[in-house]
Design a protein around this motif. Structure first.
Motif, PDB file in Angstrom:
ATOM      1  N   UNK A 186       0.797  -1.228   0.000  1.00 33.57           N
ATOM      2  CA  UNK A 186       0.000   0.000   0.000  1.00 33.57           C
ATOM      3  C   UNK A 186       0.830   1.278   0.000  1.00 33.57           C
ATOM      4  N   UNK A 187       2.128   1.158   0.207  1.00 30.45           N
ATOM      5  CA  UNK A 187       2.999   2.332   0.223  1.00 30.45           C
ATOM      6  C   UNK A 187       3.436   2.758  -1.180  1.00 30.45           C
ATOM      7  N   UNK A 188       3.099   1.969  -2.201  1.00 34.93           N
ATOM      8  CA  UNK A 188       3.370   2.404  -3.568  1.00 34.93           C
ATOM      9  C   UNK A 188       2.202   3.256  -4.040  1.00 34.93           C
ATOM     10  N   UNK A 189       2.466   4.151  -4.985  1.00 36.13           N
ATOM     11  CA  UNK A 189       1.448   5.132  -5.345  1.00 36.13           C
ATOM     12  C   UNK A 189       1.640   5.651  -6.764  1.00 36.13           C
ATOM     13  N   UNK A 190       0.583   6.273  -7.266  1.00 37.79           N
ATOM     14  CA  UNK A 190       0.643   6.994  -8.534  1.00 37.79           C
ATOM     15  C   UNK A 190       0.987   8.444  -8.222  1.00 37.79           C
ATOM     16  N   UNK A 191       2.114   8.899  -8.740  1.00 34.67           N
ATOM     17  CA  UNK A 191       2.511  10.286  -8.546  1.00 34.67           C
ATOM     18  C   UNK A 191       3.385  10.737  -9.704  1.00 34.67           C
ATOM     19  N   UNK A 192       3.622  12.020  -9.816  1.00 39.34           N
ATOM     20  CA  UNK A 192       4.467  12.531 -10.897  1.00 39.34           C
ATOM     21  C   UNK A 192       5.880  11.983 -10.766  1.00 39.34           C
ATOM     22  N   UNK A 193       6.451  11.549 -11.885  1.00 31.01           N
ATOM     23  CA  UNK A 193       7.790  10.992 -11.862  1.00 31.01           C
ATOM     24  C   UNK A 193       8.883  12.039 -11.705  1.00 31.01           C
ATOM     25  N   UNK A 194       8.626  13.249 -12.190  1.00 28.19           N
ATOM     26  CA  UNK A 194       9.590  14.362 -12.091  1.00 28.19           C
ATOM     27  C   UNK A 194      10.940  14.036 -12.740  1.00 28.19           C
ATOM     28  N   UNK A 195      10.916  13.359 -13.865  1.00 27.88           N
ATOM     29  CA  UNK A 195      12.165  12.954 -14.499  1.00 27.88           C
ATOM     30  C   UNK A 195      12.951  14.134 -15.074  1.00 27.88           C
ATOM     31  N   UNK A 294       7.037   1.248 -10.827  1.00 26.55           N
ATOM     32  CA  UNK A 294       6.665   1.182  -9.413  1.00 26.55           C
ATOM     33  C   UNK A 294       7.819   1.699  -8.548  1.00 26.55           C
ATOM     34  N   UNK A 295       7.476   2.473  -7.528  1.00 25.00           N
ATOM     35  CA  UNK A 295       8.487   2.959  -6.595  1.00 25.00           C
ATOM     36  C   UNK A 295       9.258   4.148  -7.126  1.00 25.00           C
ATOM     37  N   UNK A 296      10.568   4.155  -6.881  1.00 24.48           N
ATOM     38  CA  UNK A 296      11.388   5.317  -7.227  1.00 24.48           C
ATOM     39  C   UNK A 296      11.827   5.309  -8.680  1.00 24.48           C
ATOM     40  N   UNK A 297      11.603   6.425  -9.337  1.00 30.18           N
ATOM     41  CA  UNK A 297      12.174   6.642 -10.664  1.00 30.18           C
ATOM     42  C   UNK A 297      13.611   7.121 -10.489  1.00 30.18           C
ATOM     43  N   UNK A 318       8.528   9.091  -3.295  1.00 21.99           N
ATOM     44  CA  UNK A 318       8.021   8.025  -4.165  1.00 21.99           C
ATOM     45  C   UNK A 318       7.254   6.941  -3.416  1.00 21.99           C
ATOM     46  N   UNK A 319       7.546   6.759  -2.132  1.00 26.38           N
ATOM     47  CA  UNK A 319       6.838   5.764  -1.321  1.00 26.38           C
ATOM     48  C   UNK A 319       6.063   6.482  -0.227  1.00 26.38           C
ATOM     49  N   UNK A 320       4.758   6.295  -0.182  1.00 19.97           N
ATOM     50  CA  UNK A 320       3.934   7.005   0.797  1.00 19.97           C
ATOM     51  C   UNK A 320       3.961   6.301   2.153  1.00 19.97           C
ATOM     52  N   UNK A 321       3.862   7.116   3.206  1.00 20.70           N
ATOM     53  CA  UNK A 321       3.730   6.610   4.573  1.00 20.70           C
ATOM     54  C   UNK A 321       4.897   5.729   5.020  1.00 20.70           C
ATOM     55  N   UNK A 322       6.102   6.009   4.566  1.00 18.06           N
ATOM     56  CA  UNK A 322       7.260   5.251   5.020  1.00 18.06           C
ATOM     57  C   UNK A 322       8.128   6.104   5.912  1.00 18.06           C
ATOM     58  N   UNK A 323       8.856   5.439   6.787  1.00 17.47           N
ATOM     59  CA  UNK A 323       9.846   6.104   7.646  1.00 17.47           C
ATOM     60  C   UNK A 323      11.230   5.622   7.261  1.00 17.47           C
ATOM     61  N   UNK A 324      12.202   6.488   7.357  1.00 15.83           N
ATOM     62  CA  UNK A 324      13.596   6.101   7.165  1.00 15.83           C
ATOM     63  C   UNK A 324      14.200   5.952   8.559  1.00 15.83           C
ATOM     64  N   UNK A 325      14.599   4.741   8.913  1.00 16.46           N
ATOM     65  CA  UNK A 325      15.094   4.457  10.259  1.00 16.46           C
ATOM     66  C   UNK A 325      16.472   3.787  10.176  1.00 16.46           C
TER      67      UNK A 325
END
Length: 328
Positions: A186-195, A294-297, A318-325
């Protein structure tokens, strides 16, 4: 009993907003912070046969395919070769850091859930089971990106994510459900790639052709047996990112993702199709982007890093609702 590695995962912070289908809104990333979890937190553990060094870093038995042998190396050392294999070593520093975070997350997820195909190894340099690897491409920029993100992993609800990435989204990233036929991310999403505009033209837009025989064989490999020749080829319904979920061959559906892999993912570079036509035994395809989407471009990470965004911010974009730990 050998010392187990505890992954320090915190509860993920919710994003302020998610990308809408029309693409007019952008996700607001969570703060750029790698946070230590309490020592008594109920955290998932790596297999007990993975030992750690005096600094708590896992020590891995890595099967090195080019040398046909198993080498013992720290996970961070192994990661340098992975990063060099997955991203050019002259790319912006923060793009390299974002890739390092995802590459490390991939390794941890693999160790927790899978076994290497090579006896006696924890993981390998074989792209069929793990990530690309290029020891010769390791330079000071690669080492710095790994060092500066030491121990950082991306998690969702206390678990490392499936750290997908691709070369170019074609303008829109996709969910794992649509882009990979995988339901539980569920943390993957449709969003602008911003390439970046620096991306190769044949990654941003591409065209290719296939023979009837190639199409029939690819369809069979993807699970659709066609009796006789091909009369029509059409794209099925599109998802929110604009990608085709199915290819219709003589009106019969086959997964577009599976068909792409079967017919050659370096020629049919994505399922974000802009043109599809079949005539005189030839299938002509055009599309945008390179990879599953899917995920990071990676070319999006290049652009965001060029604009001053941090590696953590890029992952969380690129990934929604994630934490970097920090795992160590």
């Amino acid at each position: 009993m050998k010392k187990a590695v505890l992954l320090s995962f915190l509860l993920c912070l919710a994003l302020a907003c998610t990308a809408c289908a029309g693409g007019d809104m952008q996700p607001s990333p969570t703060p750029d912070a790698a946070t230590e979890a309490p020592q008594d937190a109920n955290l998932p553990q790596l297999p007990e046969d993975i030992r750690v060094d005096q600094n708590g870093v896992p020590v891995l038995n890595v099967y090195v395919q080019s040398e046909d042998k198993i080498d013992e190396m720290g996970l961070e050392e192994y990661l340098c070769g992975v990063l060099a294999g997955e991203m050019k070593n002259d790319w912006p520093e923060e793009a390299l850091k974002a890739q390092a975070i995802l590459a490390r997350t991939f390794v941890l997820k693999f160790l927790m859930e899978k076994k290497s195909m090579y006896e006696g190894a924890d993981i390998s340099t074989d792209i069929r089971e793990a990530q690309a690897y290029d020891a010769e491409g390791v330079n000071e920029r690669i080492r710095a990106a790994v060092k500066d993100t030491r121990g950082m992993v991306a998690c969702y609800q206390n678990e490392p994510i499936y750290a997908w990435f691709h070369a170019h989204s074609g303008g829109k990233t996709d969910t794992a459900e649509n882009g990979l036929d995988y339901q539980a991310a569920p943390y993957t999403q449709v969003t602008d790639g911003n390439e970046s505009e620096s991306a190769p033209q044949d990654a941003a837009q591409w065209s290719t052709q296939f023979t009837e025989a190639e199409v029939i064989q690819a369809a069979a490999d993807a699970g659709l047996k066609l009796d006789g020749g091909i009369e029509t080829v059409q794209a099925g319904a599109k998802d929110d990112s604009g990608r085709a979920g199915e290819i219709l061959l003589n009106g019969q559906p086959v997964s577009a993702n599976e068909f792409r892999i079967a017919i050659g993912s370096t020629k049919m570079k994505s399922t974000l199709l802009t043109h599809i036509a079949y005539s005189d035994g030839t299938l002509a395809l055009s599309g945008r982007g390179y990879g599953h989407g899917v995920g990071m471009s990676q070319w999006g990470a290049y652009q965001l890093a060029s604009e001053g965004e941090t590696g953590e911010h890029i992952v969380q974009y690129y990934f929604s609702d994630v934490s970097i730990v920090k795992a160590w």
